[in-house]
Design a protein around this motif. Structure first.
Motif, PDB file in Angstrom:
ATOM      1  N   ASP A 261       0.910  -1.150   0.033  1.00 43.81           N
ATOM      2  CA  ASP A 261      -0.011   0.049  -0.068  1.00 43.81           C
ATOM      3  C   ASP A 261       0.894   1.209  -0.071  1.00 43.81           C
ATOM      4  O   ASP A 261       2.065   1.317   0.523  1.00 43.81           O
ATOM      5  CB  ASP A 261      -0.913  -0.109   1.142  1.00 43.81           C
ATOM      6  CG  ASP A 261      -2.015  -1.240   1.148  1.00 43.81           C
ATOM      7  OD1 ASP A 261      -2.302  -1.670  -0.196  1.00 43.81           O
ATOM      8  OD2 ASP A 261      -2.676  -1.377   2.264  1.00 43.81           O
ATOM      9  N   GLU A 262       0.437   2.355  -0.659  1.00 48.62           N
ATOM     10  CA  GLU A 262       0.952   3.631  -0.595  1.00 48.62           C
ATOM     11  C   GLU A 262       1.621   4.252   0.599  1.00 48.62           C
ATOM     12  O   GLU A 262       2.692   4.827   0.759  1.00 48.62           O
ATOM     13  CB  GLU A 262       0.336   4.644  -1.288  1.00 48.62           C
ATOM     14  CG  GLU A 262       1.126   5.768  -1.624  1.00 48.62           C
ATOM     15  CD  GLU A 262       0.215   7.049  -2.239  1.00 48.62           C
ATOM     16  OE1 GLU A 262       0.509   8.111  -2.088  1.00 48.62           O
ATOM     17  OE2 GLU A 262      -1.034   6.881  -2.701  1.00 48.62           O
ATOM     18  N   VAL A 263       1.061   3.778   1.758  1.00 48.33           N
ATOM     19  CA  VAL A 263       1.485   4.253   3.094  1.00 48.33           C
ATOM     20  C   VAL A 263       2.904   3.886   3.474  1.00 48.33           C
ATOM     21  O   VAL A 263       3.561   4.685   3.760  1.00 48.33           O
ATOM     22  CB  VAL A 263       0.615   3.906   4.182  1.00 48.33           C
ATOM     23  CG1 VAL A 263       0.324   2.582   4.244  1.00 48.33           C
ATOM     24  CG2 VAL A 263       0.838   4.702   5.431  1.00 48.33           C
TER      25      VAL A 263
ATOM     26  N   LEU B  83      -0.428  12.085   4.227  1.00 46.47           N
ATOM     27  CA  LEU B  83      -0.899  11.337   5.326  1.00 46.47           C
ATOM     28  C   LEU B  83      -2.398  11.595   5.468  1.00 46.47           C
ATOM     29  O   LEU B  83      -2.957  10.580   6.059  1.00 46.47           O
ATOM     30  CB  LEU B  83      -0.342  11.972   6.555  1.00 46.47           C
ATOM     31  CG  LEU B  83       1.310  11.484   6.834  1.00 46.47           C
ATOM     32  CD1 LEU B  83       1.872  12.359   8.348  1.00 46.47           C
ATOM     33  CD2 LEU B  83       1.147  10.168   7.316  1.00 46.47           C
TER      34      LEU B  83
ATOM     35  N   LEU C  27      -4.080   9.229   3.044  1.00 41.81           N
ATOM     36  CA  LEU C  27      -3.598   7.702   3.232  1.00 41.81           C
ATOM     37  C   LEU C  27      -4.216   7.285   4.704  1.00 41.81           C
ATOM     38  O   LEU C  27      -4.783   6.156   4.990  1.00 41.81           O
ATOM     39  CB  LEU C  27      -2.475   7.610   3.413  1.00 41.81           C
ATOM     40  CG  LEU C  27      -1.710   7.581   1.891  1.00 41.81           C
ATOM     41  CD1 LEU C  27       0.003   7.450   2.157  1.00 41.81           C
ATOM     42  CD2 LEU C  27      -2.434   6.884   1.147  1.00 41.81           C
ATOM     43  N   THR C  28      -4.447   8.218   5.701  1.00 42.77           N
ATOM     44  CA  THR C  28      -5.116   7.969   7.102  1.00 42.77           C
ATOM     45  C   THR C  28      -5.973   8.337   7.582  1.00 42.77           C
ATOM     46  O   THR C  28      -6.554   7.929   8.494  1.00 42.77           O
ATOM     47  CB  THR C  28      -3.752   8.221   8.108  1.00 42.77           C
ATOM     48  OG1 THR C  28      -3.699   9.458   8.220  1.00 42.77           O
ATOM     49  CG2 THR C  28      -2.538   7.497   7.738  1.00 42.77           C
TER      50      THR C  28
ATOM     51  N   ILE D 185       1.959   5.881  13.460  1.00 41.72           N
ATOM     52  CA  ILE D 185       1.820   4.754  12.528  1.00 41.72           C
ATOM     53  C   ILE D 185       2.367   3.480  13.106  1.00 41.72           C
ATOM     54  O   ILE D 185       3.457   3.599  13.383  1.00 41.72           O
ATOM     55  CB  ILE D 185       2.131   5.199  11.030  1.00 41.72           C
ATOM     56  CG1 ILE D 185       1.645   6.672  10.881  1.00 41.72           C
ATOM     57  CG2 ILE D 185       1.987   4.230  10.193  1.00 41.72           C
ATOM     58  CD1 ILE D 185       0.345   6.788  10.453  1.00 41.72           C
TER      59      ILE D 185
ATOM     60  N   GLY E 176       2.297   0.620   9.490  1.00 44.99           N
ATOM     61  CA  GLY E 176       1.401   1.250   8.430  1.00 44.99           C
ATOM     62  C   GLY E 176      -0.283   1.606   8.803  1.00 44.99           C
ATOM     63  O   GLY E 176      -0.885   2.092   7.796  1.00 44.99           O
TER      64      GLY E 176
ATOM     65  N   SER F 298      -2.797   3.705  11.354  1.00 50.17           N
ATOM     66  CA  SER F 298      -2.675   4.903  12.168  1.00 50.17           C
ATOM     67  C   SER F 298      -3.170   4.428  13.239  1.00 50.17           C
ATOM     68  O   SER F 298      -4.610   4.234  13.210  1.00 50.17           O
ATOM     69  CB  SER F 298      -3.360   6.036  11.363  1.00 50.17           C
ATOM     70  OG  SER F 298      -3.361   7.127  12.145  1.00 50.17           O
TER      71      SER F 298
END
Length: 259
Positions: free
Chosen positions: A48-50, A200, A203-204, A213, A216, A218
C-alpha cells in the motif's frame, strides 16, 4: 523539364532522409526512455502507498530528499541528483491523488546509479540508458524495503516540534520503553511539510499531528494514544505487532505521563 525533375528528385530524397532520421530517433528514445516503466513483474506484490511514504521519510538513502509538487519552482526532486533530468524523473506529484510507488523508491535507486556512473567518469549520464531496465528491480525491491520497515521502523510518529499534543504523545511513548524505538519524524523541520501532511491525511484520514503509525496503520493522535494507555490496551497492541515493551514510569497507568 529536366531541371524540374531534378528538383523533385532532390526534394523527395530530402523528405525520405528526414523521415528515416525521425524514425531512428524515435526507436532510440523508446529503448532508453528516462521515464519509468509502469510494468510490474507477475511475482511482485506492491505494498500500500502508506509504506511508500514511510520508506521515503525513514530510509537513510532518502535523507535530504523532498516531495515536489506542481508549483514548487526551483526545488530539486531529490538532493543527490541535482539535474533537470533527475527532476523530471522524480516528479512532481499531486498529494491529493495516489502516488506511484516507483516515485517513493526512485531517489535511492537513481542516486546510487549516478554515483556509480560518476566513478566511471560518465558524469552521471549512464543511469538514463539503464533506467527502463532497472524499473522492475526498483519495484521488486519493495520486499526488502518492507522488511526494513517492519524490523527497524515498525512505529513511526509524525510530529511537530512546537506542538504540545505531539510532545505529550512522545513523552508517553518514552515511558513505555519500546524496542525498536519509535521513529520520530518532525514534519515542521522539512521543507515539504505541507505535502507530507496532505499525503498523510489522504492515506490515514487523520489530518492533525501527531499521527502515530504502527506497521502502516494509524493509531490516531495524542488523545487516541492516551485513551489506549488509560484503557490498558496500548502495551498489548504494541506487543501484538511484535514490539518489545517495558515501562520507565513510577507506576504504569499514572497520569504523571501527561504533559
Amino acid at each position: 523539364m529536366g531541371l524540374r525533375r531534378g528538383r523533385c528528385t532532390l526534394l523527395l530524397g530530402l523528405l525520405t532522409s528526414t523521415f528515416v532520421g525521425f524514425y531512428t530517433l524515435a526507436r532510440i528514445f523508446s529503448s532508453s526512455s528516462i521515464y519509468p516503466s509502469t510494468s510490474v513483474p507477475d511475482d511482485v506484490t506492491i505494498p500500500d502507498e502508506v509504506f511508500g511514504l514511510l520508506w521515503f521519510v525513514t530510509a537513510p538513502t532518502e535523507q535530504g530528499r523532498t516531495i515536489v509538487v506542481q508549483g514548487d519552482e526551483g526545488r530539486e526532486a531529490f538532493a543527490n541528483v541535482g539535474t533537470e533530468m533527475g527532476h523530471a524523473l522524480n516528479g512532481p506529484v499531486n498529494p491529493e491523488k495516489p502516488v506511484d510507488m516507483t516515485w517513493y523508491a526512485l531517489g535511492s535507486i537513481m542516486s546510487q546509479r549516478q554515483d556509480k556512473d560518476r566513478s566511471r567518469g560518465n558524469n552521471g549520464r549512464g543511469f538514463v540508458n539503464s533506467w527502463s531496465k532497472g524499473s522492475k528491480r526498483n519495484r521488486a525491491g519493495w520486499a526488502e524495503r518492507m522488511r526494513v520497515l517492519q524490523e527497524e521502523y515498525p512505529l513511526i510518529v509524525f510530529s511537530k516540534t512546537y506542538c504540545p499534543y505531539s510532545a505529550r504523545a512522545k513523552k508517553l511513548l518514552e515511558r513505555y520503553d519500546i524496542t525498536p524505538r519509535p521513529k520520530i519524524i518532525e514534519v515542521d523541520l522539512r521543507s515539504d511539510a505541507p505535502h507530507i501532511k496532505g499525503i498523510l491525511t489522504r492515506l490515514t484520514r487523520h489530518a492533525t499531528f501527531p499521527n502515530i503509525i504502527l506497521h502502516g496503520h494509524s493509531l490516531g493522535g495524542s488523545d487516541d494514544l492516551l485513551r489506549m494507555h488509560e484503557g490498558g490496551v496500548l502495551r498489548s497492541e504494541l506487543e501484538a505487532e511484535g514490539l518489545k515493551v517495558g515501562w520507565n514510569g513510577e507506576d504504569e497507568g499514572k497520569e504523571d505521563v501527561i504533559v
